[in-house]
Design a protein around this motif. Sequence first.
Motif, short mmCIF file in Angstrom:
data_model
loop_
_atom_site.label_atom_id
_atom_site.label_comp_id
_atom_site.label_asym_id
_atom_site.label_seq_id
_atom_site.Cartn_x
_atom_site.Cartn_y
_atom_site.Cartn_z
N MET A 280 -22.06 4.56 10.92
CA MET A 280 -23.52 4.52 10.84
C MET A 280 -24.13 4.60 12.24
O MET A 280 -25.21 5.17 12.42
N GLU A 283 -24.40 8.05 12.87
CA GLU A 283 -25.19 8.70 11.82
C GLU A 283 -24.34 9.67 10.99
O GLU A 283 -24.81 10.72 10.56
N ARG A 285 -22.64 10.63 7.61
CA ARG A 285 -22.90 10.35 6.20
C ARG A 285 -21.57 10.02 5.54
O ARG A 285 -20.64 10.81 5.57
N THR A 286 -21.51 8.85 4.93
CA THR A 286 -20.23 8.25 4.56
C THR A 286 -20.22 7.84 3.09
O THR A 286 -21.21 7.30 2.58
N LYS A 313 -29.86 1.16 4.71
CA LYS A 313 -29.18 2.46 4.71
C LYS A 313 -27.86 2.44 3.93
O LYS A 313 -27.12 3.41 3.94
N MET A 333 -29.48 9.28 -1.49
CA MET A 333 -28.33 9.78 -0.72
C MET A 333 -28.52 11.26 -0.42
O MET A 333 -28.28 11.72 0.71
N GLY A 336 -31.11 11.80 2.29
CA GLY A 336 -30.84 11.23 3.60
C GLY A 336 -31.43 9.85 3.83
O GLY A 336 -31.32 9.32 4.94
N LEU A 339 -27.38 6.29 4.36
CA LEU A 339 -26.29 6.87 5.13
C LEU A 339 -24.94 6.58 4.51
O LEU A 339 -24.00 7.36 4.65
N THR A 340 -24.83 5.45 3.81
CA THR A 340 -23.53 5.04 3.27
C THR A 340 -23.70 4.56 1.83
O THR A 340 -24.60 3.77 1.54
N LEU A 356 -21.38 15.37 3.11
CA LEU A 356 -20.84 14.12 3.64
C LEU A 356 -19.81 14.42 4.73
O LEU A 356 -19.16 15.47 4.71
N ASP A 357 -19.67 13.49 5.66
CA ASP A 357 -18.78 13.69 6.80
C ASP A 357 -17.51 12.85 6.72
O ASP A 357 -16.45 13.26 7.19
#
Length: 954
Positions: A280, A283, A285-286, A313, A333, A336, A339-340, A356-357
Amino acid sequence: MAVDDYIRGMTGHEVFSHHIAAHKVIPGREASLGELNPPLPGALDAAVKGMGVERLYSHQVAAIEAIRRGEHTVVATPTASGKSLIYNLPVMEAVLETPDTHALYLFPLKALAQDQLRGLERLTSAVFAADPVTAAIYDGDTPPHARKKIRTRPPHVLMTNPEMLHLSILPYHASWATFLRGLRFVVVDEVHTLKGVMGSHMAWVFRRLKRICRYYGSDPCFVFSSATIGNPAEHASSLADVEVSAITQSGSPASTKHFILLNTPEGASQAAIKLIHSAMHRELRTIVYCQSRKMTELIAMWAASKKADFGEKITAYRSGFLPEERRDIERKMAEGELLTVVSTSALELGIDIGGLDLCILVGYPGSIMATWQRAGRVGRSGRDSLVVLIAQEDALDQYMMTHPDLFFSMDPEKAVVNPANEVLMAKHLDCAAAELPLRRGEPLCRQEAVADKLARMEAFGSLLASADGDLLFSHRKFPQRSVALRGTGDTFDIVDAQSRELIGSVDGHRAVRETYPGAVYIHRGDSYVVTELDLDKRTAVAQKQRVHYFTRIRSHKATEILEVSHRKPLGNAWVGVGKLKVTETITGYEKRLVKGQRLLTVIPLDLPPQVFETEGLWLEVPEAVRVEMEKEQRHFMGGIHAVEHAAIGILPLFAMADRNDIGGISIPHHPQLGKGAVFIYDGFPGGIGICSGVFGQAEALFDRTLSVIRDCPCETGCPACVHSPKCGSGNRPIDKEASRVLLEKLKTPLAPALLSGEPVPRFPAPKPEDASGKPPIPKRYAVLDVETRRSAEEVGGWGRARFMGVSVAVLYDSKTDAFTAWTEDQIPEMARLLKKMDLVVGFNIRRFDYDVLSGVCGADFHRLPTLDMLDEVHKRLGYRLSLDHLSSHTLGAEKSADGLAALAWWKEGRLDLIESYCQKDVALTRDLYLYGRDKGYLLFQNKARTLVRLPVVW
C-alpha cells in the motif's frame, strides 16, 4: 517498476530474505493466433475488430469451430484468455441465422453476470443496430415486473445462476416454453467451481434441464468455460451426462510473473499484514486470499487497525456478506477507491475489479488449480506481477515449501463430482417428478442406480405412482425450495441480537460446528458471540461483542462400515473403500487467545449428535503390528491418530478438495475389523467422490504421508506434520515417532507366522435379492370402529374424547369372519377379546377410538398391536386423507353416513341405524386394509387432482 521495487524490498528484507523458500520467474509468452473457417459474418467480424481484437487466439478458433459443429465443448485455459468470445460469437452467429435462437448463460456469481452483460452489449450493439440481440439478467435482484417481462418475451441470451435455474426456471417451465423451445446453447462459466457438493447438485440440475428441453423439443449444445484442471472433459461430461470435446492449449499471451514461496516463522497472518502495508505504501493494487472466513476478517481488521491511514483503503470480502455489501466492494475496487481486498475464494473468479499487481496467498489454497486461478488475477493488463505464497504451519503448506520443484511442476488436480450420491439423487428426483411426472421408460429412469432409487422412493411414499403405475409424481408441490445447491442441508440465518437484522448465513451441515451457543462469529471486522442456536427454526442469534479469544469445537466420533466397495492389500495392511455411517457428537468448545492461541478454558455443550452416511477409505492395521509397537512401548493410539492427521493434510495433493471437506477417525480396535484402523471420509452426507477417487492412489497417499512425517524437523509433532487445527480432541493423544514407526512397519514384510492369526473382518452381508421388508401377515386380526353418545363440542373438545361415551362399537374378527356389535356395558368383554388378536386395525383408532374406550373401561388399549391407517397415511404424505376419500378411489365404495348422523340417531334411540352404519365403516376399513396389504398401495386423488398410488407396508 513498483513491482520490481517491491521484490527488491522483499529479497533484501532482513527477515523475509532468509525465509524465501523459492523465487521463480515465469516468463511471458507470445500469442498463438488462428483463422476461423468459415470466417465470421461481416458485421460480427467488424464488431470484434472494433473491440480491439484483430485476430483470434488459436484456442478460441478451435473451440468456436467445435461449437459450430454442435459438439459439447469445454475450454480449460488460464485466466484472461478470452473465453467469453468463445461462447458469445457462436451464439451471435446463430441468432443472425435464426432469430428465434435462445441461449442460457449460467454464472456462479451475480457479479460475473453483470460483467458479462456489459461485454455482450458492447458486442451486440455494433452488430444488431436495427434489430438488436436482446440479453437480460434473471436473478434474485431482478424486480418482479422485469421478471414477468423476461418470461413473456424471453431474450436471446438469458444470464442467470444455478439457484435461479433450479428454483425459478425448471419448476415453472411452462412459463418459459418459448425460451426452452428455442434453446440451442447452455453456457456454463467457471465450471471448475462446480465440484464437490455444489457440483454433485448441479449434475442433477443439468439432468433435469435436459429432460425439460426434450419435452419442448430442444437439444442444446453445452459450452463449458473452466480454469485449468486435470480432467476438463471428464468433469464436464459427468456434470451434464454428455460426451464433451476439450480445448486445453491456450494461445493467449502472458506477461512475466514472479512467484515467491515464503516460509516465515512469525506466522502467515503477521507476514501478510507486513506485505500488505508495504504494497500500500507503493500503491500496488493487491488481492489477499485466505483459507477461512474468520481469517479473512481478522487480517483485514488487523491490517486496517495497525495503519490508521490505510483503514479506508482495505476491506474484507467473503461469502456470507449481503449482496449489496459485495457489489459495493467490487465497485470500489474497480474504481480505485480501495487498494487492498482480503478475500476467501469468493473473488477467485473473473469478477472485474480492475488491474491488480500483487496477489498474496495466506496459506496454500489446497489445490494447484486454485493456486494458478488466484495467481491469474494479477498481471492481466500486460504488466509484470507478483504472487507470494505464505506458508502456514499446515502439513501441505510445509510440504510445498520443502518441495518447490514439485510445486511448480505439478499438474492440476482433477475436479470431483458424485451424481451417484444417494442423498442428493433423491432430492433431485423428487424435484424432477414435481416438474414433469417421471415415466418409467424414459432415459433418466432406465439407469440402474436411478431405477433402484426410484423404487425405494416409491415404496417410502416420497414419490407416488399413477393408478396404472407408469408415472411417478412428487407428493410435494415445490420440493425445490428445500434443496440448497451449495450445501447438503438447509441454510441457517445468523441474525443480530439487537437489531434482528440478517448479518450472514451458514450451511445447515456446518451450523452446529460454527454457530453453537458461545461460538465467536466475525462479520466485516465486528466480532459477535452466538447466544442461541434454534435447530428447528434454522436460526442463530449473535450478540455484537469485542472479545480477545476465538472458539473451536471439541467432539468425539464413531464409524460403522455399511458397505465395502473394494479392498486390497497395502504392504502388511489392507486398505478398503465403501459406505460409512459416521456419528459425531460435539461435546464442548475451546476458548483460545487470539495472540499465541493459548487455551483459556473448555466449555461443555449439549447438542444432538450428527449422524450421516458417506463414502470413505480405511487403513486396517494388523494386530501383529500393534503388538510389536506395544512391546516396544510405543503409543499405538497416538501413532494411528497422527497418521490420520498427516494423511488428511496431504490428501488434497491427490484430489481437488479442501482439508475441511474431509473427516477422519482413528480407532485402536474397530469392532467390525477386529483390529486398529484409520478412517478418512468425505465430510458430507452421501459422499462427494473424494475418497473413492483417491482409493486407487492409496499407496502413494500413505507413502507421501510417511515422507511428511519423516522429513518434518520437529521432535514431537507440529501443524506441519501431525497436528490438525480442526481436531475434535485437541490433538490428544498424538505421537509423531509412533506414526513414523507404524507406517514403516506396514511397508516392511512381517513373518507369515505373525500374520497367521489375524482376525477376519466382519463386514455387513449384502442384502438378499428377495428381501422385501414386508411384515408377516397376522394369523388373527380385528377391525374396530366406535361411535359415541356425545360430540366433541358437548364434552369440551376433541382432547376430551374419554368423556364422549360409547353408543355402539363394531368389531370384525378375521377368525370367525363375522361382525359383532358392542354396547358401552360390554366394552370390558370386548377388551378381553381384543387381547387375543395379533393385530387391531382401525382408522384414527389411536387418537380417537382408544381414547373413547379408555373412558368407559380401565383396559390399556394403547398397548395392543395396532395398525392405525390414518397415522400411516399421515407418515407417508405429511397430511391426512379421509376414510371416504380412500375407499371411494381405491374400492369404488363410499361411506353410508357420518359421525353427525350417528349422534342424531343416538338421541333418537336408533341403535339399529348406528350399528348398520358402523358395520359398513368397519367393512370399508377391512377391505382397505386387505387391498393395501395384498397390493402394497391404496389409491387417492392428489392436490393436482390426479389419481395416484399411496404405498403402504402392513
